[in-house]
Write a protein that holds these residues in place. Structure first.
Motif, PDB file in Angstrom:
ATOM      1  N   GLY A  53      78.060 -41.919 -52.847  1.00  0.00           N
ATOM      2  CA  GLY A  53      78.687 -43.012 -52.127  1.00  0.00           C
ATOM      3  C   GLY A  53      80.118 -43.270 -52.561  1.00  0.00           C
ATOM      4  N   TRP A  57      82.657 -43.045 -49.719  1.00  0.00           N
ATOM      5  CA  TRP A  57      83.033 -44.327 -49.118  1.00  0.00           C
ATOM      6  C   TRP A  57      83.632 -45.326 -50.098  1.00  0.00           C
ATOM      7  CZ3 TRP A  57      77.540 -43.085 -48.484  1.00  0.00           C
ATOM      8  CH2 TRP A  57      77.306 -42.266 -47.368  1.00  0.00           C
ATOM      9  N   ARG A  60      86.771 -47.108 -48.996  1.00  0.00           N
ATOM     10  CA  ARG A  60      86.874 -47.503 -47.597  1.00  0.00           C
ATOM     11  C   ARG A  60      86.820 -49.008 -47.369  1.00  0.00           C
ATOM     12  NH1 ARG A  60      83.805 -43.141 -43.704  1.00  0.00           N
ATOM     13  NH2 ARG A  60      84.897 -41.292 -44.483  1.00  0.00           N
ATOM     14  N   ALA A  64      81.935 -51.683 -48.949  1.00  0.00           N
ATOM     15  CA  ALA A  64      81.326 -50.456 -49.456  1.00  0.00           C
ATOM     16  C   ALA A  64      81.362 -50.420 -50.981  1.00  0.00           C
ATOM     17  CB  ALA A  64      82.051 -49.238 -48.887  1.00  0.00           C
ATOM     18  N   ALA A  67      78.779 -52.917 -52.432  1.00  0.00           N
ATOM     19  CA  ALA A  67      77.406 -52.431 -52.309  1.00  0.00           C
ATOM     20  C   ALA A  67      77.113 -51.332 -53.316  1.00  0.00           C
ATOM     21  CB  ALA A  67      77.168 -51.927 -50.881  1.00  0.00           C
ATOM     22  N   LEU A  68      78.065 -50.423 -53.509  1.00  0.00           N
ATOM     23  CA  LEU A  68      77.849 -49.319 -54.439  1.00  0.00           C
ATOM     24  C   LEU A  68      77.751 -49.820 -55.874  1.00  0.00           C
ATOM     25  CD1 LEU A  68      80.257 -46.691 -52.844  1.00  0.00           C
ATOM     26  CD2 LEU A  68      77.754 -46.541 -52.973  1.00  0.00           C
TER      27      LEU A  68
END
Length: 372
Positions: A53, A57, A60, A64, A67-68
């Motif tokens: 990820g 992303w 980006r 993102a 969340a990662l």
């Protein structure tokens, strides 16, 4: 400058963690009852997903990256969940929301301040907050892991906690030396190559620890009655040795006749019955019961146990009641206590044996050695 190329290190971390994830999954396929392996597999593969990820992303946008980072914290929490499943306790606990929540707040907070114009666009605060959030999340998961009783837990927990100084050193390097785009530099990814192995090997050790503990416990137990054997009794003696501790020698009267007339199954039932009655007393008084021969038992009562003589007489009455059934049997009991001058149980055991022989000589089915 970075220690190694970031992309190369991310690939190495991905391969490393994915290999362990696959190993845990294959182990589970052969032992599906051990579903804690699924948690450890999910943890390793989730971390691999985080690596992918970030590569695809991570740059980006705020959503993102947030969340990662939260998934990164949660991947370690899943390992802890697997350990709790392994221990047989509840998998979930309220504190498990903290690691991901801490990282999420640490990442989003400074970015929100920057969006409001309260922080300059080139501020180092978001970078610092990310590292401190990761450090806090790792501290929570690592402490939960390392506080467990088993060796494997402590190994895995030490591996998690070892990331903390790595994060902080990397942050110092970022702020003082590096000016690249990678907020943590390459040091944590380099550490992955060793620490991922330590963490996952620690988890693999847990079932081995459990099996070894079971073997050690079995080696100290009598297989027929489940009470301590001679080796187990020696271990318990160290715990119970004190002036006033009692030694109760128990022997079945005419045990050979029970086996000859009613069969060995009846004899085994007699031994289990004695072990059950005397074992209840041992457990209630924090003492110890051992089978030391074919039909011989030793009951140790701690010095703190009040009314030792009454307890022994109650045991005799219970055995008499049990022996009133068809194929009746009785026991003879010898009683002794450790004196203040003695440094071991051996003299008291000898006296209890002599009292036992005296009880048998007096006609059996009685207690000897109870006189004050």
């Amino acid at each position: 400058m970075n220690l190694l190329d970031i992309d190369t290190l991310q690939l190495c971390s991905l391969v490393n963690t994915s290999a362990f994830g696959i190993v845990f999954l294959l182990l589970w396929r052969g032992r599906k009852a051990d579903d804690y392996l699924l948690f450890w597999s999910a943890s390793a593969l989730l971390y691999g997903g985080v690596m992918i990820g970030f590569a695809l992303w991570g740059e980006r946008g705020m959503g993102a990256a947030t969340a990662l980072l939260m998934m990164l914290a949660f991947s370690n929490t899943v390992s802890v969940m697997g350990v709790r499943r392994f221990e047989g306790g509840p998998v979930l606990a309220p504190w498990m929301a903290l690691p991901a929540l801490v990282i999420g707040v640490a990442h989003l907070g400074p970015l929100w301040l920057m969006a409001q114009g309260w922080l300059p666009a080139d501020s180092q605060i978001p970078r610092i907050a990310d590292v401190l959030g990761l450090t806090a999340a790792m501290a929570i998961n690592g402490t939960a892991m390392i506080s467990g009783p088993l060796r494997g837990q402590r190994i895995a927990g030490a591996g998690l906690l070892a990331y903390i100084p790595i994060f902080l050193i990397s942050l110092v390097g970022d702020l003082g030396v590096l000016s690249g785009d990678h907020s943590l530099g390459s040091l944590p990814l380099l550490a992955d190559q060793a620490l991922l192995g330590i963490i996952n090997l620690g988890l693999l050790v847990l079932p081995i620890d459990q099996a070894q503990d079971a073997l050690r416990a079995a080696a100290l137990r009598d297989p027929l009655t489940g009470v301590w054997n001679r080796a187990g009794l020696e271990v318990q003696k160290r715990r119970l040795l004190a002036p006033g501790a009692a030694v109760v020698a128990i022997d079945v009267d005419h045990f050979k006749a029970v086996n000859d007339l009613h069969g060995h199954e009846a004899g085994d039932a007699v031994l289990r019955g004695i072990a059950q009655e005397a074992g209840r007393i041992a457990q209630a008084q924090d003492g110890a019961l051992a089978r030391i021969g074919g039909d011989e038992f030793i009951l140790l009562l701690p010095a703190s146990c009040e009314g030792q003589r009454l307890i022994v007489e109650a045991l005799m009455n219970r055995c008499r009641a049990a022996g009133a059934a068809p194929g009746s049997w009785s026991v003879s009991i010898g009683f002794s206590q450790v004196t203040a001058a003695e440094t071991g149980f051996e003299p008291a055991v000898v006296r209890a044996d002599k009292a036992l022989y005296h009880a048998k000589a007096e006609g059996r089915d009685r207690v000897a050695g109870l006189a004050a």
